[in-house]
Design a protein around this motif. Structure first.
Motif, short mmCIF file in Angstrom:
data_model
loop_
_atom_site.label_atom_id
_atom_site.label_comp_id
_atom_site.label_asym_id
_atom_site.label_seq_id
_atom_site.Cartn_x
_atom_site.Cartn_y
_atom_site.Cartn_z
N ALA A 126 0.83 -1.21 0.00
CA ALA A 126 0.00 0.00 0.00
C ALA A 126 0.86 1.25 0.00
N GLY A 127 2.08 1.16 0.49
CA GLY A 127 2.99 2.30 0.50
C GLY A 127 3.77 2.45 -0.79
N GLY A 128 3.60 1.52 -1.72
CA GLY A 128 4.27 1.61 -3.01
C GLY A 128 5.56 0.83 -3.10
N MET A 129 5.89 0.04 -2.09
CA MET A 129 7.12 -0.74 -2.09
C MET A 129 6.91 -2.00 -2.94
N HIS A 130 7.86 -2.27 -3.83
CA HIS A 130 7.81 -3.44 -4.69
C HIS A 130 8.79 -4.47 -4.14
N GLY A 131 8.39 -5.74 -4.17
CA GLY A 131 9.30 -6.78 -3.71
C GLY A 131 8.74 -8.16 -3.96
N LYS A 132 9.53 -9.15 -3.53
CA LYS A 132 9.15 -10.55 -3.71
C LYS A 132 8.91 -11.17 -2.34
N VAL A 133 7.84 -11.91 -2.19
CA VAL A 133 7.51 -12.57 -0.93
C VAL A 133 8.53 -13.70 -0.71
N SER A 134 9.26 -13.60 0.41
CA SER A 134 10.24 -14.64 0.72
C SER A 134 9.75 -15.56 1.82
N GLY A 135 8.63 -15.22 2.44
CA GLY A 135 8.06 -16.08 3.47
C GLY A 135 6.82 -15.45 4.08
N ILE A 136 5.96 -16.30 4.60
CA ILE A 136 4.73 -15.83 5.26
C ILE A 136 4.64 -16.54 6.60
N ASP A 137 4.48 -15.76 7.65
CA ASP A 137 4.36 -16.31 9.00
C ASP A 137 3.10 -15.74 9.64
N GLY A 138 1.96 -16.38 9.40
CA GLY A 138 0.69 -15.91 9.93
C GLY A 138 0.25 -14.62 9.26
N ASP A 139 0.31 -13.52 10.03
CA ASP A 139 -0.13 -12.23 9.54
C ASP A 139 1.05 -11.36 9.08
N ILE A 140 2.27 -11.91 9.13
CA ILE A 140 3.48 -11.18 8.75
C ILE A 140 4.02 -11.74 7.43
N VAL A 141 4.39 -10.84 6.53
CA VAL A 141 4.96 -11.23 5.24
C VAL A 141 6.41 -10.74 5.21
N ASN A 142 7.33 -11.64 4.91
CA ASN A 142 8.73 -11.26 4.70
C ASN A 142 8.87 -10.89 3.24
N LEU A 143 9.27 -9.64 2.99
CA LEU A 143 9.33 -9.11 1.64
C LEU A 143 10.77 -8.78 1.30
N GLU A 144 11.27 -9.40 0.24
CA GLU A 144 12.63 -9.12 -0.21
C GLU A 144 12.56 -7.99 -1.22
N ILE A 145 13.11 -6.81 -0.82
CA ILE A 145 13.02 -5.63 -1.67
C ILE A 145 14.29 -5.43 -2.50
N ALA A 146 15.37 -6.09 -2.13
CA ALA A 146 16.64 -6.07 -2.87
C ALA A 146 17.35 -7.36 -2.49
N PRO A 147 18.33 -7.79 -3.29
CA PRO A 147 19.04 -9.03 -2.94
C PRO A 147 19.65 -8.94 -1.54
N GLY A 148 19.20 -9.81 -0.65
CA GLY A 148 19.70 -9.85 0.72
C GLY A 148 19.03 -8.88 1.68
N VAL A 149 18.08 -8.06 1.22
CA VAL A 149 17.37 -7.12 2.08
C VAL A 149 15.93 -7.59 2.23
N VAL A 150 15.61 -8.05 3.43
CA VAL A 150 14.27 -8.57 3.70
C VAL A 150 13.63 -7.72 4.79
N ILE A 151 12.41 -7.26 4.54
CA ILE A 151 11.65 -6.51 5.54
C ILE A 151 10.40 -7.29 5.90
N LYS A 152 9.86 -6.99 7.06
CA LYS A 152 8.61 -7.62 7.50
C LYS A 152 7.49 -6.58 7.41
N ILE A 153 6.40 -6.98 6.79
CA ILE A 153 5.22 -6.11 6.72
C ILE A 153 3.99 -6.91 7.15
N THR A 154 2.97 -6.20 7.54
CA THR A 154 1.70 -6.84 7.87
C THR A 154 1.01 -7.24 6.57
#
Length: 106
Positions: A68-96
């Protein structure tokens, strides 16, 4: 001007002209307004929310998404209500999960 005021006033004794038909005619515009609001606002919003829930339920690892904030990335994992989003090689953020807006079109 005074004649118009008397013409618009209720008849003496407080009796309503028209009875049940007058009450029906008073409620009819409200029914039409509700129908217009339902078909133009409420129903499309419910349909869009249903599609978004289906998108979130079908989310899987490897999907390209846009948040929703405009960040593009690839889903690297899902843990319940949290999505691990890889936005660059080796950079993973957690979003709801609810902040995933759409799948990215390739």
């Amino acid at each position: 001007m005074l004649g118009i005021a008397f013409a618009m006033a209720a008849p003496p004794g407080g009796a309503q002209a028209g009875g049940a038909m007058g009450a029906f005619q008073a409620i009819l515009p409200l029914v039409f307004m509700f129908a217009i609001f339902y078909f133009l606002l409420i129903r499309p919003q419910q349909k869009k929310a249903k599609e978004h829930r289906a998108l979130l339920d079908s989310l899987k690892r490897g999907d390209q998404v846009v948040t929703a904030g405009g960040m593009h990335g690839k889903v690297s994992g899902i843990d319940g209500d949290i999505v691990n989003l890889e936005i660059a090689p080796g950079v993973v953020i957690k979003i709801t999960k609810g902040y995933v807006a759409s799948l990215k079109k390739d």
